[in-house]
Design an enzyme around this catalytic site. Structure first.
Site, PDB file in Angstrom:
ATOM      1  N   PHE A 243       0.918  -1.310   0.049  1.00 44.70           N
ATOM      2  CA  PHE A 243       0.023   0.077  -0.035  1.00 44.70           C
ATOM      3  C   PHE A 243       0.866   1.261   0.028  1.00 44.70           C
ATOM      4  O   PHE A 243       0.378   2.399   0.441  1.00 44.70           O
ATOM      5  CB  PHE A 243      -0.963   0.054   1.369  1.00 44.70           C
ATOM      6  CG  PHE A 243      -1.896  -1.043   1.229  1.00 44.70           C
ATOM      7  CD1 PHE A 243      -2.523  -1.805   0.282  1.00 44.70           C
ATOM      8  CD2 PHE A 243      -1.842  -2.073   2.398  1.00 44.70           C
ATOM      9  CE1 PHE A 243      -3.203  -2.768   0.655  1.00 44.70           C
ATOM     10  CE2 PHE A 243      -2.252  -3.396   2.639  1.00 44.70           C
ATOM     11  CZ  PHE A 243      -3.298  -3.690   1.649  1.00 44.70           C
ATOM     12  N   ILE A 469       2.906  -8.149  -3.751  1.00 45.74           N
ATOM     13  CA  ILE A 469       2.369  -7.540  -2.419  1.00 45.74           C
ATOM     14  C   ILE A 469       1.057  -8.020  -2.094  1.00 45.74           C
ATOM     15  O   ILE A 469       0.562  -7.257  -1.199  1.00 45.74           O
ATOM     16  CB  ILE A 469       2.701  -6.049  -2.490  1.00 45.74           C
ATOM     17  CG1 ILE A 469       1.825  -5.233  -3.603  1.00 45.74           C
ATOM     18  CG2 ILE A 469       4.179  -5.755  -2.754  1.00 45.74           C
ATOM     19  CD1 ILE A 469       1.703  -3.883  -3.332  1.00 45.74           C
ATOM     20  N   GLY A 470       0.889  -9.177  -2.613  1.00 47.24           N
ATOM     21  CA  GLY A 470      -0.644  -9.883  -2.362  1.00 47.24           C
ATOM     22  C   GLY A 470      -1.465  -9.339  -3.427  1.00 47.24           C
ATOM     23  O   GLY A 470      -2.644  -9.829  -3.466  1.00 47.24           O
ATOM     24  N   THR A 471      -1.055  -8.770  -4.544  1.00 48.40           N
ATOM     25  CA  THR A 471      -1.902  -8.207  -5.541  1.00 48.40           C
ATOM     26  C   THR A 471      -1.954  -9.467  -6.798  1.00 48.40           C
ATOM     27  O   THR A 471      -3.101  -9.569  -7.530  1.00 48.40           O
ATOM     28  CB  THR A 471      -1.239  -7.041  -6.442  1.00 48.40           C
ATOM     29  OG1 THR A 471       0.282  -7.415  -6.414  1.00 48.40           O
ATOM     30  CG2 THR A 471      -1.228  -5.982  -5.617  1.00 48.40           C
ATOM     31  N   LEU A 633      -5.512  -9.134 -16.909  1.00 50.99           N
ATOM     32  CA  LEU A 633      -4.470 -10.314 -17.029  1.00 50.99           C
ATOM     33  C   LEU A 633      -5.132 -11.422 -16.270  1.00 50.99           C
ATOM     34  O   LEU A 633      -4.895 -12.612 -16.400  1.00 50.99           O
ATOM     35  CB  LEU A 633      -3.281  -9.858 -16.583  1.00 50.99           C
ATOM     36  CG  LEU A 633      -2.616  -9.047 -17.090  1.00 50.99           C
ATOM     37  CD1 LEU A 633      -1.080  -8.544 -16.871  1.00 50.99           C
ATOM     38  CD2 LEU A 633      -2.557  -9.165 -18.804  1.00 50.99           C
ATOM     39  N   GLY A 707      -4.224  -1.937  -9.413  1.00 53.33           N
ATOM     40  CA  GLY A 707      -4.047  -1.588  -8.168  1.00 53.33           C
ATOM     41  C   GLY A 707      -4.591  -0.623  -7.138  1.00 53.33           C
ATOM     42  O   GLY A 707      -5.137  -0.725  -5.972  1.00 53.33           O
ATOM     43  N   GLU A 708      -4.502   0.621  -7.888  1.00 48.47           N
ATOM     44  CA  GLU A 708      -5.207   1.756  -7.201  1.00 48.47           C
ATOM     45  C   GLU A 708      -6.516   2.556  -7.417  1.00 48.47           C
ATOM     46  O   GLU A 708      -7.166   3.110  -6.822  1.00 48.47           O
ATOM     47  CB  GLU A 708      -3.902   2.898  -7.086  1.00 48.47           C
ATOM     48  CG  GLU A 708      -2.732   2.442  -6.385  1.00 48.47           C
ATOM     49  CD  GLU A 708      -1.500   2.945  -6.549  1.00 48.47           C
ATOM     50  OE1 GLU A 708      -1.326   3.547  -5.708  1.00 48.47           O
ATOM     51  OE2 GLU A 708      -0.764   2.526  -7.600  1.00 48.47           O
TER      52      GLU A 708
HETATM   53 MO1  MOS Z   1       1.275   2.523  -4.066  1.00 46.76          MO
HETATM   54  S1  MOS Z   1       0.921   3.905  -2.693  1.00 46.76           S
HETATM   55  O1  MOS Z   1       1.853   3.525  -5.341  1.00 46.76           O
HETATM   56  O2  MOS Z   1       2.175   1.380  -3.152  1.00 46.76           O
END
Ligand code: MOS
Length: 742
Positions: A243, A469-471, A633, A707-708
């Site tokens: 995060f 990172i868990g993604t 994906l 992700g965001e």
């Molecule tokens: Mo993110 S805030 O670019 O890990």
């Protein structure tokens, strides 16, 4: 949307289960801080109880005598570090134990190393600091020093000014001029930060660190400890959430490496949940003024977004909250600015959708206010102001399916059934509100390298120094390589999270899918081509003499397009050639035509809330998010990312706020009992719609990153629904019950 297939899709796109899932649920995935290392000592950090001043003294005699203690390091005895002259963001916090100054609350003032965790905890209590504090201010409204104009932001210039804002504002028939504030928020991944440092002799060190960027940690540690980068190995195989807080090394990484050197043993250092609120950054307070001027139909004539965000006194971090305002809606007159207020706080950092998250709360709330002021449906207002090209750069969008997102989201949500009047929808005694907002996030691409090794046993190994990172990085890279090689995905193994592997960028900024998968695809393409060349050039191969473009790959086989019999497996080709492996390598750079396009993801967020009129309690009852983020994906991990962003949006809208005591500067909400995040019953059914886009400009795989974007606009949709339910416009997050009670 259907389009050209950029990757021939067998595996790509499929909702494949995480390839690392079994390891994780069976406890066999080794997270960095728990890496089994022989003879590892335990280290804990003692932190300052004051926010600014100096350490008059720190008495460690009793701590040093305590059972099991190996060392107590303070500024009096700690080794000197290099790189203190650097002015890079975050370098100040890495200069740990170098002098007696205190510049933020809970700053490390000592590290205690002992044989066991219990001994370290005991000794920590015996460290006796004496402070000379100085006066502080942690409240933005009370800050006397002038706002600082930063040189730039992570999203381009500090200020922009297109057209003539004043003229547009002057001619507007409908105006909104409102100020929105967002609080300090702290990253709370389930896995707090932690590091294991192991020196192999005087000038080689291996660091197991929970990080979003092994190469970034290596670079910073090499500088700090004056080592060649190749002497520092950083490993991060599994990460329990990132995060943004794990985007750069913080003080504890430096302390672990330093402590291991001093005691001559491996050191395991873990950051406590309390320390997560001070040692590893936060999302800063923002105060954002939005001015929107429009004609009678809600067509924008003037847009202005002025952002103030907090930073520390000793370092600089800019929350680029106006960035989406530069590109999201068509308008000839757009002015934006970013200023900083220096406070006696730790330095903020990137936190999920930095800039766009807090920024879309303000912009999308203001758009909702404009919709009511102009008497236009909130969705209709956004359609009316749809930007067909980027108003900031003037470039066309590489792809943009925002209209489809609005449509699909509105259909699924039933937006057409919304009653426009405030307070007009009820369910028994509960007020019901429907709100919506636009989501957007830029789709960047960074350089990434990868190798793909096709092995003699017919399997393949993907190698790249990226992180999961868990993604779902492990999973999508396996899918991309499987398709490029024509291999079943269970014959592809992915190795990431190690600086021994080819260099890959930070897992941040929604860039992993868009940067690393093209590198893996390129490397797999090379490996496939090399194996095909072996086959067609070998008289003993059934494929002998065929041209390369007559060969396809599928099911682990090379196949001649023309007919039966012309086929053989990777294993057969390599076996006959007596090769253990064939290696493809690729260095993926930004596609050159990216500079001619504005490249962004888009989405539409729809929320239904209920508000208890007596208690002021808001519940999100259902949520629909529709997103277009290029090529999807993996439909399962992608959906999880988008949904996670919305869950975070619920947290930001209703719950999350780091409270700092104004006298001491200390965070008082220092655990998950006091710092509220959404839990099961706070999260309603969330429907995710993914609109697959073909985008040939973004990168060779077509993925924009997921992700965001889910976090952007989601809080605004909820705040807008609260207004629809109650007529109360809450411009100050989070929307806690006290703000709704009259
Ligand atoms: Mo993110 S805030 O670019 O890990």
């Amino acid at each position: 949307m259907s389009g050209e297939k950029i990757v021939s899709s067998e595996e790509v796109g499929r909702p494949l289960d995480r390839v690392d899932g079994v390891l994780k649920v069976t406890g066999r995935a080794s997270y960095a801080p728990e890496t089994p290392v022989a003879n590892a000592a335990r280290a804990l950090i003692a932190t300052s109880a004051v926010s600014a001043g100096r350490l008059a003294d720190i008495d460690t005699r009793e701590a040093e005598q305590a059972p099991g203690v190996l060392a107590v390091l303070t500024h009096k005895n700690a080794p000197k570090l290099k790189g203190a002259d650097s002015h890079s963001q975050g370098d100040r916090v890495l200069q740990v134990l170098q002098d007696d100054s205190i510049v933020y609350n809970d700053q490390p003032i000592a590290v205690v190393v002992a044989d066991t965790l219990e001994h370290a905890q005991h000794a920590l209590e015996l460290v006796r600091p004496r402070y000379e504090p100085r006066a502080i201010n942690v409240v933005m409204e009370q800050e006397k020093s002038a706002p600082v104009k930063p040189e730039k932001t992570a999203r381009g210039p500090t200020d922009t000014d297109h057209g003539d804002f004043d003229a547009g504002w002057g001619s507007a028939a409908v105006r909104v001029d409102a100020t929105y504030t967002t609080p300090t928020e702290n990253h709370n991944p389930m896995e707090p930060h932690g590091t294991v440092a192991v020196w192999q002799g005087p000038d080689h060190v291996t660091v197991y660190d929970s990080t979003q960027g092994v190469f970034n940690v290596r670079k910073r540690l090499a500088k700090l400890f004056d080592l060649p980068p190749e002497n520092v190995r950083v490993i991060s195989l599994f990460i329990g959430g990132g995060f943004g807080c794990k985007g750069s090394p913080w003080s504890h990484v430096a302390l672990a490496v330093m402590a291991a050197k001093v005691v001559g043993r491996p050191v395991r250092l873990t950051v406590t949940r309390h320390q997560m609120f001070s040692l590893v950054g936060h999302r800063p307070i923002t105060r954002q003024r939005l001015m929107l001027g429009a004609d009678h139909h809600g067509k924008l004539l003037a847009v202005r977004h002025d952002v103030e965000s907090a930073t520390s006194r000793f370092d600089e971090f800019v929350e680029p909250s106006a960035s989406q305002t530069r590109m999201l809606y068509a308008c000839a007159n757009i002015r934006t600015s970013h200023r900083l207020r220096r406070l006696d706080i730790p330095t903020p950092t990137f936190m999920r959708a930095p800039g766009e998250s807090s920024g879309t709360f303000a912009l999308e709330s203001a758009m909702d206010e404009l919709a009511y002021a102009a008497g236009v449906d909130p969705l209709g207002l956004r359609l009316r102001n749809h930007a067909d090209h980027d108003p900031d750069s003037g470039h066309p969008f590489s792809s943009k399916s925002l209209r489809q997102c609005y449509q699909a989201g509105a259909d699924k949500f039933g937006w057409a059934r919304r009653k426009p009047g405030v307070g007009s929808m009820r369910d028994g005694r509960l007020l019901v509100g429907w709100g919506m907002a636009t989501a957007t996030y830029p789709a960047g691409q960074s350089e990434a390298k990868a190798s793909v090794r096709v092995r003699a046993d017919g399997t393949a190994v993907v190698q790249t120094g990226s992180q999961d990172i868990g993604t779902g990085t492990y999973t999508i890279l396996a899918q991309v390589a499987a398709d490029a090689l024509g291999l079943p995905v269970d014959r592809v193994r992915v190795e990431i999270g190690d600086t021994k592997l080819p260099e890959a960028p930070l897992s941040a900024g929604s860039r992993t899918a868009s940067s690393v998968s093209p590198a893996v695809k390129g490397a797999a393409d090379q490996a496939r081509a090399a194996v095909i060349a072996l086959a067609v050039g070998d008289r003993r191969s059934p494929l002998y003499g065929l041209s390369v473009d007559q060969i396809t790959v599928a099911g682990g086989e090379l196949r001649g397009k023309s007919g039966a019999g012309h086929r053989e497996t990777y294993a057969a080709v390599l076996g006959r050639a007596q090769r253990d492996e064939v290696v493809g390598q690729y260095d993926s750079r930004e596609k050159p035509d990216r500079k001619d396009y504005a490249i962004h993801s888009f989405g539409a967020q729809f929320a239904e809330v209920t508000v208890d009129p007596d208690l002021g309690q808001v519940r999100v009852r259902r949520f629909v998010g529709a997103f277009a983020t290029g090529k999807v994906l993996n439909a399962k991990t992608g959906r999880s990312q988008l949904m996670g962003g919305i869950v975070w949006g619920i947290g930001m809208a209703l719950l999350e706020r780091t409270e700092r005591d104004a006298r001491s500067g200390r965070v008082v909400t220092r655990d998950l009992a006091d710092y509220h995040v959404p839990v099961n019953l706070d999260v309603p059914p969330i429907e995710i719609i993914m609109i697959d886009e073909a985008d040939a400009h973004v990168n060779d795989v077509g993925a924009k990153g997921m992700g965001e974007i889910g976090n952007t606009g989601s809080h605004a949709a909820i705040a807008n629904a609260v207004y629809h339910a109650t007529g109360r416009r809450i411009r100050d997050l989070p929307i806690t019950p006290d703000k709704l009670l009259l």
